[in-house]
Scaffold this active site. Sequence first.
Site, PDB file in Angstrom:
ATOM      1  N   LYS A 102       0.763  -1.088   0.085  1.00  8.84           N
ATOM      2  CA  LYS A 102      -0.003  -0.211   0.514  1.00  8.84           C
ATOM      3  C   LYS A 102       0.695   1.213  -0.188  1.00  8.84           C
ATOM      4  CE  LYS A 102      -4.173  -1.651   1.920  1.00  8.84           C
ATOM      5  NZ  LYS A 102      -5.542  -1.255   2.587  1.00  8.84           N
ATOM      6  N   LYS A 129     -10.387  -5.295  -6.290  1.00 11.39           N
ATOM      7  CA  LYS A 129     -11.234  -4.570  -6.571  1.00 11.39           C
ATOM      8  C   LYS A 129     -10.901  -2.783  -6.607  1.00 11.39           C
ATOM      9  CE  LYS A 129     -11.598  -3.350  -1.169  1.00 11.39           C
ATOM     10  NZ  LYS A 129     -12.590  -3.299   0.274  1.00 11.39           N
ATOM     11  N   LYS A 142      -3.405 -10.642  -8.435  1.00 13.75           N
ATOM     12  CA  LYS A 142      -4.884 -11.295  -7.340  1.00 13.75           C
ATOM     13  C   LYS A 142      -5.838 -10.329  -7.852  1.00 13.75           C
ATOM     14  CE  LYS A 142      -5.929 -10.417  -2.530  1.00 13.75           C
ATOM     15  NZ  LYS A 142      -6.233  -9.593  -2.061  1.00 13.75           N
TER      16      LYS A 142
END
Length: 331
Positions: free
Chosen positions: A115, A200, A197
Site C-alpha cells: 500500500k 477491487k 490477485k
Amino acid sequence: MLGDKKVTFSGVQPSGNLTIGNYLGALRNFSKYSEEFQTFYCVVDMHAITVRQIPAELRRRTYETLALYIACGLDPEKNCLYVQSHVPAHAELSWILNCYTMFGELGRMTQFKDKSAKHADNINAGLFTYPTLMAADILLYQTDVVPVGIDQKQHVELARNIANRFNQAYSETFTVPEPIIEKSGMKIMSLADPTKKMSKSDENTNAVVYILDDKDTIIRKFKRAVTDSDTEIRYAESKDGINNLMSIYSCFTGKSFGEIEAEFAGRGYGDFKLAVGEACADALAPVQAKYNELLSDKAYLENVMKNGAEQASYFARKTLTKVKKKIGFVI
Ligand code: TRP
C-alpha cells in the site's frame, strides 16, 4: 471464549465495491459460524481511512457493506453486526497495543509495503499501524477464530504475537486467535492478468468481477478473461488463466477440478468461459436481490448497527477494563 461459546470475528472494509474474491474468500463463509460460535462481523470504517476516502462515499459504503453482510446470509439476530467507529473500545485498545507492537514488525507487513508503494503520496502513520488496530478488533472479543482471505494471514499472526507478548508480560489476558483460511479463500486472480490477485481497486474493470455486477456484465467479463493459446480445459502449472477460471467455477458449483475437466473434455474455452459466467451470475442473483431490498430500508440498517454496537460494546468494555487494570491505569 465468551461464556460457553467460541468466538469468531471478522471485518470488511467499506472502501469499495467488493469482488467475487471477497465473496468466495470471506463473506460467503461467514454465515456457517453463526450456530456454533458467537460471531462478530464488523464494518471497519476506521481501517478504511488509512487511505483517502470521499466522505459521502465512505458513509454510503458503510450502509452498503452492512447490507451485503446480511444479503450474504448473516442474520442480525444470530450475529453481532456493527460499525467499528461506533465502538470506541477499538480505538482505545489499539493505542494501548501500539505500545506493545514493534516498529520492525509493522515494517515487515507485506500489505503495508504494497500500500505504501501504491499511495506514495500518503504513507501516513495509520497505514503503518493498521495491523495493530486489526489486532485490537480481534483481541477485544477474546476471539478464537478469524476467517480471512490468505492476504490477511500475516496480520492475524501479528495479532497472535501481540496477544502472547501481552499475556506473558501481565498474565493471561487475551485469547490467542487462530486464522482460518478457507479453501475457497485461495486467491482469486485478476481476469486480465491471472498472475495478479483480483483487486477491487484495479483500474481495469474487466479484470474484476464485482458481487453487484449484473448478469450481462459478469458474462462479458468472463468471456474476455485472459487464458492461453492451448485449447484444453485442465489444471496445469503453465495455465494461470484457466486455473483461475477453474477455481472460480469450482467455488460456485462445488465441483472438483477432476469433475470440471471431465465436464469440459473436448469443448473449447468459449463454452467454458460462458459456463463460469453463468454459474457466477446465478449464484450472485439472490444475494443481489436481498441487498437491493435492504438498501431501500435505511432505518432498518441503522437499527441493526445500533443494536450491534451496543452488544459489541458490552464485550469490548470487559476486555478493555481488564487490560487497563493490568497495565496500571487508574479506572
Ligand atoms: N484488514 C482486513 C481486510 O482488509 C479487514 C479487517 C479489519 C479484519 N479488522 C479485521 C479482518 C479483523 C479480520 C479480523 O480484509
